[in-house]
Design a protein around this motif. Structure first.
Motif, PDB file in Angstrom:
ATOM      1  N   ARG A 370       0.810  -1.220   0.000  1.00  0.00           N
ATOM      2  CA  ARG A 370       0.000   0.000   0.000  1.00  0.00           C
ATOM      3  C   ARG A 370       0.838   1.263   0.000  1.00  0.00           C
ATOM      4  NH1 ARG A 370      -4.602  -1.616   4.547  1.00  0.00           N
ATOM      5  NH2 ARG A 370      -5.457  -3.437   3.437  1.00  0.00           N
ATOM      6  N   VAL A 371       2.069   1.170   0.455  1.00  0.00           N
ATOM      7  CA  VAL A 371       2.927   2.349   0.573  1.00  0.00           C
ATOM      8  C   VAL A 371       4.150   2.169  -0.313  1.00  0.00           C
ATOM      9  CG1 VAL A 371       4.309   3.780   2.126  1.00  0.00           C
ATOM     10  CG2 VAL A 371       2.139   2.818   2.910  1.00  0.00           C
ATOM     11  N   LEU A 372       4.464   3.203  -1.077  1.00  0.00           N
ATOM     12  CA  LEU A 372       5.673   3.251  -1.898  1.00  0.00           C
ATOM     13  C   LEU A 372       6.607   4.283  -1.281  1.00  0.00           C
ATOM     14  CD1 LEU A 372       7.263   2.510  -4.489  1.00  0.00           C
ATOM     15  CD2 LEU A 372       5.981   4.320  -5.659  1.00  0.00           C
ATOM     16  N   VAL A 373       7.847   3.890  -1.034  1.00  0.00           N
ATOM     17  CA  VAL A 373       8.813   4.766  -0.380  1.00  0.00           C
ATOM     18  C   VAL A 373       9.980   5.010  -1.328  1.00  0.00           C
ATOM     19  CG1 VAL A 373       9.996   2.826   0.732  1.00  0.00           C
ATOM     20  CG2 VAL A 373      10.240   5.124   1.681  1.00  0.00           C
ATOM     21  N   SER A 374      10.523   6.214  -1.272  1.00  0.00           N
ATOM     22  CA  SER A 374      11.649   6.576  -2.132  1.00  0.00           C
ATOM     23  C   SER A 374      12.579   7.512  -1.388  1.00  0.00           C
ATOM     24  CB  SER A 374      11.149   7.249  -3.417  1.00  0.00           C
ATOM     25  OG  SER A 374      12.230   7.748  -4.188  1.00  0.00           O
ATOM     26  N   GLY A 375      13.877   7.380  -1.668  1.00  0.00           N
ATOM     27  CA  GLY A 375      14.852   8.348  -1.190  1.00  0.00           C
ATOM     28  C   GLY A 375      14.838   9.580  -2.082  1.00  0.00           C
ATOM     29  N   SER A 376      15.754  10.493  -1.840  1.00  0.00           N
ATOM     30  CA  SER A 376      15.804  11.722  -2.620  1.00  0.00           C
ATOM     31  C   SER A 376      17.214  12.289  -2.560  1.00  0.00           C
ATOM     32  CB  SER A 376      14.799  12.739  -2.085  1.00  0.00           C
ATOM     33  OG  SER A 376      14.900  13.964  -2.777  1.00  0.00           O
ATOM     34  N   SER A 377      17.599  12.982  -3.618  1.00  0.00           N
ATOM     35  CA  SER A 377      18.918  13.615  -3.643  1.00  0.00           C
ATOM     36  C   SER A 377      19.012  14.756  -2.641  1.00  0.00           C
ATOM     37  CB  SER A 377      19.219  14.131  -5.049  1.00  0.00           C
ATOM     38  OG  SER A 377      18.269  15.111  -5.430  1.00  0.00           O
ATOM     39  N   THR A 378      17.883  15.232  -2.147  1.00  0.00           N
ATOM     40  CA  THR A 378      17.872  16.284  -1.130  1.00  0.00           C
ATOM     41  C   THR A 378      18.070  15.746   0.287  1.00  0.00           C
ATOM     42  OG1 THR A 378      15.454  16.150  -0.951  1.00  0.00           O
ATOM     43  CG2 THR A 378      16.357  17.701  -2.555  1.00  0.00           C
ATOM     44  N   GLY A 379      18.140  14.419   0.449  1.00  0.00           N
ATOM     45  CA  GLY A 379      18.323  13.809   1.763  1.00  0.00           C
ATOM     46  C   GLY A 379      17.045  13.413   2.449  1.00  0.00           C
ATOM     47  N   CYS A 402      19.896  10.881   0.063  1.00  0.00           N
ATOM     48  CA  CYS A 402      19.402   9.611   0.584  1.00  0.00           C
ATOM     49  C   CYS A 402      19.275   8.630  -0.582  1.00  0.00           C
ATOM     50  CB  CYS A 402      18.059   9.815   1.282  1.00  0.00           C
ATOM     51  SG  CYS A 402      17.356   8.296   1.958  1.00  0.00           S
ATOM     52  N   ILE A 403      20.110   7.613  -0.591  1.00  0.00           N
ATOM     53  CA  ILE A 403      20.174   6.690  -1.721  1.00  0.00           C
ATOM     54  C   ILE A 403      19.118   5.600  -1.619  1.00  0.00           C
ATOM     55  CG2 ILE A 403      21.672   5.128  -3.003  1.00  0.00           C
ATOM     56  CD1 ILE A 403      22.455   8.072  -3.113  1.00  0.00           C
ATOM     57  N   CYS A 404      18.847   5.121  -0.421  1.00  0.00           N
ATOM     58  CA  CYS A 404      17.934   3.992  -0.275  1.00  0.00           C
ATOM     59  C   CYS A 404      17.144   4.120   1.024  1.00  0.00           C
ATOM     60  CB  CYS A 404      18.711   2.667  -0.292  1.00  0.00           C
ATOM     61  SG  CYS A 404      17.675   1.198  -0.200  1.00  0.00           S
ATOM     62  N   ALA A 405      15.869   3.743   0.951  1.00  0.00           N
ATOM     63  CA  ALA A 405      15.012   3.648   2.134  1.00  0.00           C
ATOM     64  C   ALA A 405      14.224   2.351   2.010  1.00  0.00           C
ATOM     65  CB  ALA A 405      14.072   4.846   2.241  1.00  0.00           C
ATOM     66  N   ALA A 406      14.324   1.491   3.030  1.00  0.00           N
ATOM     67  CA  ALA A 406      13.712   0.159   2.974  1.00  0.00           C
ATOM     68  C   ALA A 406      12.800  -0.036   4.169  1.00  0.00           C
ATOM     69  CB  ALA A 406      14.795  -0.922   2.956  1.00  0.00           C
ATOM     70  N   TRP A 420      24.664   9.245   1.068  1.00  0.00           N
ATOM     71  CA  TRP A 420      25.889   9.273   0.279  1.00  0.00           C
ATOM     72  C   TRP A 420      27.141   9.440   1.144  1.00  0.00           C
ATOM     73  CZ3 TRP A 420      26.457   7.565  -4.388  1.00  0.00           C
ATOM     74  CH2 TRP A 420      27.559   7.906  -5.159  1.00  0.00           C
ATOM     75  N   SER A 421      26.980   9.797   2.407  1.00  0.00           N
ATOM     76  CA  SER A 421      28.137   9.978   3.295  1.00  0.00           C
ATOM     77  C   SER A 421      28.506   8.712   4.044  1.00  0.00           C
ATOM     78  CB  SER A 421      27.840  11.092   4.300  1.00  0.00           C
ATOM     79  OG  SER A 421      26.852  10.697   5.226  1.00  0.00           O
ATOM     80  N   GLY A 422      27.710   7.633   3.928  1.00  0.00           N
ATOM     81  CA  GLY A 422      27.980   6.399   4.642  1.00  0.00           C
ATOM     82  C   GLY A 422      27.172   6.220   5.908  1.00  0.00           C
TER      83      GLY A 422
END
Length: 428
Positions: A370-379, A402-406, A420-422
């Motif tokens: 039901r929910v779609l989640v995404s990262g963003s280049s803005t963090g 923010c490269i990935c959100a799970a 991107w900073s680790g």
């Protein structure tokens, strides 16, 4: 009885060297007062040396003389430093036990039907997980072991974390000599598949950390995807026009899929015998090469008229329940496609509000879809309603992209994110 002067004058030029050493030894040193008190005591010392002559004793500098310490006390004093320098093996052993120990936080939710999704609100813990950008995060696919979180980074390592209870790194894997661009769990939850810029794909045992097999390619590997029905067979692509199918049992290439492109960005299995690949082709006729559907058995192209917009798609994700998949685009929106032929794009639904800006930003679903989640280049992290495509919430998660959100597959409102900073953060 001869005087002390007679002993000192006789044969003074032929004094033996061992006598000098004995006179310097601390066992033979006496007070100067006792040396001048009686000549008889000096004669007795001389007689005990079997007739050897004696040199005049040099008074030692008492401030510079160190007291003698026996060997046993010296060894005892050095032992605490040696113990402090050794690694904490008891902690390492405990970490290995946690790899396959069921989490108390997850146990009440194992086997239950997925209820309505809840969105995370606050950070539970945050850690500087890697020395380089984190490329992907993935929870363990085994429900009772889903507290384990896999991360892959440009610092050449993969790590498994206790992402629910302690936030501690349980194991570090260094199977590659280059940046690890992609990694995933196998369905058993006991092995990892990782691809690296050094051209290799490694199959690693989670518990021991040893590399089971390692397969070399002629190109930098950017994505890997195990076959759903047979995880011993996997696909890999990268900085090449080819996608290769490998068998980890024989370490041989089974099939090669060729396309007129320069790079494969991602691979997704639509069914057991079909998969879709995302490429870097962007031109006037990009609709023919941006997304390509393949037949796994015959290596034939099923369709190359899937995506008709001039944006690359760095990430592909399938819906957990429906026959559909989504593609993250560099147009800063997520497109929806049917997973059945002819793989039409849904033009009425588009998930936008986040930014991509050239980063390989991942997207994913909640367990109920039901929910779609995404990262963003803005963090930030963005949540969308899958059916209506409307934004649900936005979290200001990171200072860097923010490269990935799970989202967690079992626990409601639990999520992991990386940047991107680790840095890795766990939310609930």
């Amino acid at each position: 009885m001869a005087s002390l002067v007679d002993y000192e004058d006789s044969d003074s030029d032929e004094a033996p060297r061992p006598l000098l050493d004995l006179c310097k030894d601390q066992h033979f040193m006496t007070n100067s007062s006792s040396c001048s008190s009686s000549s008889l005591s000096r004669v007795s010392v001389t007689q005990s040396l079997a007739g050897s002559s004696c040199l005049k004793r040099v008074q030692p500098n008492r401030a510079a003389v160190r007291p003698y310490v026996a060997k046993r006390p010296r060894v005892s004093a050095a032992e605490p430093e040696a113990v402090a320098a050794e690694p904490d093996y008891s902690r390492a052993a405990g970490s290995h036990q946690l790899l396959f120990q069921e989490s108390h936080s997850i146990r009440p939710f194992v086997g239950r039907n997925h209820g309505r999704s809840e969105l995370p609100r606050r950070v539970r813990w945050s850690v500087r997980a890697h020395e380089g950008p984190v490329n992907t995060l993935q929870w363990s696919p085994v429900e009772h072991l889903s507290h384990l979180l896999l991360s892959a980074s440009m610092d050449r390592t993969c790590k498994v974390w206790d992402g629910i209870d302690s936030g501690r790194c349980l194991q570090t894997y260094s199977a590659h000599g280059g940046a690890v661009r992609d990694a995933c769990w196998l369905p058993c939850g006991r092995r990892l598949l990782s691809g690296s810029f050094d051209g290799s794909v490694a199959l690693t045992d989670v518990e021991t950390g040893k590399t089971v097999v390692k397969m070399e390619n002629e190109f930098k590997v950017g994505c890997v995807a195990p076959r759903p029905s047979d995880p011993d067979v996997f696909l890999c692509g990268g900085f090449s026009s080819e996608v290769k199918a490998w068998d980890t049992r024989s370490c041989k290439v089974l099939r090669v899929f060729k396309a007129d492109v320069q790079q494969t960005l991602d691979i997704l299995f639509l069914s057991d015998g079909e998969f879709v690949s995302s490429t870097d082709a962007v031109s006037r006729d990009s609709a023919e090469r941006t997304l390509i559907a393949w037949d796994l058995n015959t290596t034939a192209k099923i369709s190359n008229q899937i995506f008709h917009e001039r944006y690359t798609c760095p990430c592909l994700t399938s819906h957990p329940l429906e026959k559909s998949f989504v593609a993250q685009t560099n147009g800063s929106y997520i497109a929806l496609f049917s997973a059945q032929r002819p793989y039409r794009m849904n033009k009425r639904r588009r998930y936008e509000g986040h930014e991509v800006e050239g980063f390989a930003v991942h997207c994913g679903f909640s367990a109920d879809g039901r929910v779609l989640v995404s990262g963003s280049s803005t963090g930030s992290v963005h949540f969308y309603d899958f059916q209506s495509s409307r934004p649900l919430n936005t979290l200001q998660a990171h200072e860097h992209a923010c490269i990935c959100a799970a989202l967690h597959p079992v626990l409601p409102a639990a999520m992991a994110s990386c940047d991107w900073s680790g840095q890795i953060k766990i939310w609930n």
